[in-house]
Design a protein around this motif. Structure first.
Motif, PDB file in Angstrom:
ATOM      1  N   MET A 194      -0.950   1.169  -3.191  1.00 27.11           N
ATOM      2  CA  MET A 194       0.348   1.423  -2.532  1.00 27.11           C
ATOM      3  C   MET A 194       1.461   1.812  -3.356  1.00 27.11           C
ATOM      4  SD  MET A 194      -0.066  -1.250   0.496  1.00 27.11           S
ATOM      5  CE  MET A 194       1.504  -0.820   1.164  1.00 27.11           C
ATOM      6  N   ALA A 217      -4.715   7.291   2.213  1.00 32.02           N
ATOM      7  CA  ALA A 217      -4.401   6.000   2.873  1.00 32.02           C
ATOM      8  C   ALA A 217      -4.725   5.884   4.362  1.00 32.02           C
ATOM      9  CB  ALA A 217      -2.939   5.662   2.729  1.00 32.02           C
ATOM     10  N   ALA A 240      -3.185  -1.219   4.551  1.00 31.73           N
ATOM     11  CA  ALA A 240      -3.628   0.131   4.660  1.00 31.73           C
ATOM     12  C   ALA A 240      -2.825   0.689   5.609  1.00 31.73           C
ATOM     13  CB  ALA A 240      -5.082   0.228   4.751  1.00 31.73           C
ATOM     14  N   ALA A 269       0.597   1.251   4.296  1.00 31.08           N
ATOM     15  CA  ALA A 269       0.533   2.253   2.955  1.00 31.08           C
ATOM     16  C   ALA A 269       0.808   3.637   3.716  1.00 31.08           C
ATOM     17  CB  ALA A 269      -0.704   2.164   2.315  1.00 31.08           C
TER      18      ALA A 269
END
Length: 275
Positions: free
Chosen positions: A146, A193, A223, A226
């Motif tokens: 990230m 992502a 995630a 992100a």
């Protein structure tokens, strides 16, 4: 719905830990040694937790390992934004600097920090090598991904560079923030992502083991964050309101930082930290 609580926990941990880092790196420079001392103690505790819990596959151990991975990553971020671990370049780029030369300058500003991240990843991997509980390692690696993607996008150009979060003593970083409507990497970053978040969510939903489901849920939440962080770079959203509680409200704090202009050495903390 056993994955709902881990997701909430990951979201809270990310939000709170980020706010604490913002708060600490906005304090007077004289406090940085104590902040880093406390963070280093937490880092050692996190590494010990990862090592001792490497064979533990219980749900509590998954939470503990994940939290340790986030704590280890927090140490890396705090060490950068307090100026303790940065890079060999200490100066901002001259106006008009661009291309590969500008990219090389950006690397030099953060080089020791990036090396420290690699060292941290290797150390965590060794502590839980071939063990059942590696959720702390995966959390650390995901946060690293990230971080790297966001920094590349900010360097190449985005609408919202979030310069307000850069502390005064790290003004040099602002010369590597680029305002643009879009860059070619951004769609790739968001797609990757989003794909990763969906895959992790699917693994969380389909897992039958509670501990494994917890682990994937925690990673899926990171995630998803992100994806959200990348869209924060483009959409006109008041991101600062998420951490308004952690930003300085006292004018005295800013005045006592003994800030140097951005073209001077911002890592020469030894003199400023001396009693």
């Amino acid at each position: 719905m056993d994955y709902f609580l881990p997701i909430l926990y990951a979201l809270f941990l990310w939000w709170f830990a980020t706010g604490v880092i913002f708060y600490l790196d906005q304090l007077p420079v004289r406090t940085f040694r104590w902040s880093m001392a406390g963070a280093t103690f937490l880092l050692l505790c996190a590494l010990l937790n990862i090592w001792l819990g490497a064979a533990d596959t219980s749900t509590i151990a998954v939470y503990a390992s994940f939290t340790a991975g986030v704590a280890a990553w927090g140490w890396q971020e705090l060490s950068l934004y307090t100026g303790f671990i940065t890079g060999p370049r200490k100066t901002s780029c001259a106006p008009g600097c661009k291309g590969w030369s500008h990219f090389g300058h950006a690397i030099a500003v953060n080089l020791w920090h990036e090396i420290a991240i690699v060292v941290g990843a290797v150390l965590i991997a060794l502590l839980c090598w071939q063990s059942a509980n590696q959720w702390g390692l995966w959390a650390y690696l995901l946060l690293w991904g990230m971080h790297l993607s966001a920094r590349l996008n900010v360097f190449l150009g985005v609408r919202n560079v979030s310069a307000e979060f850069v502390p005064k003593h790290m003004e040099v970083l602002k010369s590597f923030l680029t305002h643009k409507p879009m860059n070619l990497l951004f769609p790739i970053s968001v797609t990757a992502a989003t794909t990763g978040a969906v895959l992790l969510l699917m693994l969380a939903v389909t897992s039958s083991d509670p501990a494994t489901q917890t682990g994937y849920s925690l990673l899926a939440a990171l995630a998803c964050l992100a994806v959200l962080e990348h869209w924060f770079l483009m959409l006109p959203l008041p991101v600062d309101k998420l951490w308004r509680w952690s930003l300085p409200h006292r004018s005295g704090a800013a005045k006592s930082r003994n800030v140097e202009p951005p073209h001077l050495n911002y890592t020469a903390l030894s003199k400023r930290l001396a009693p």
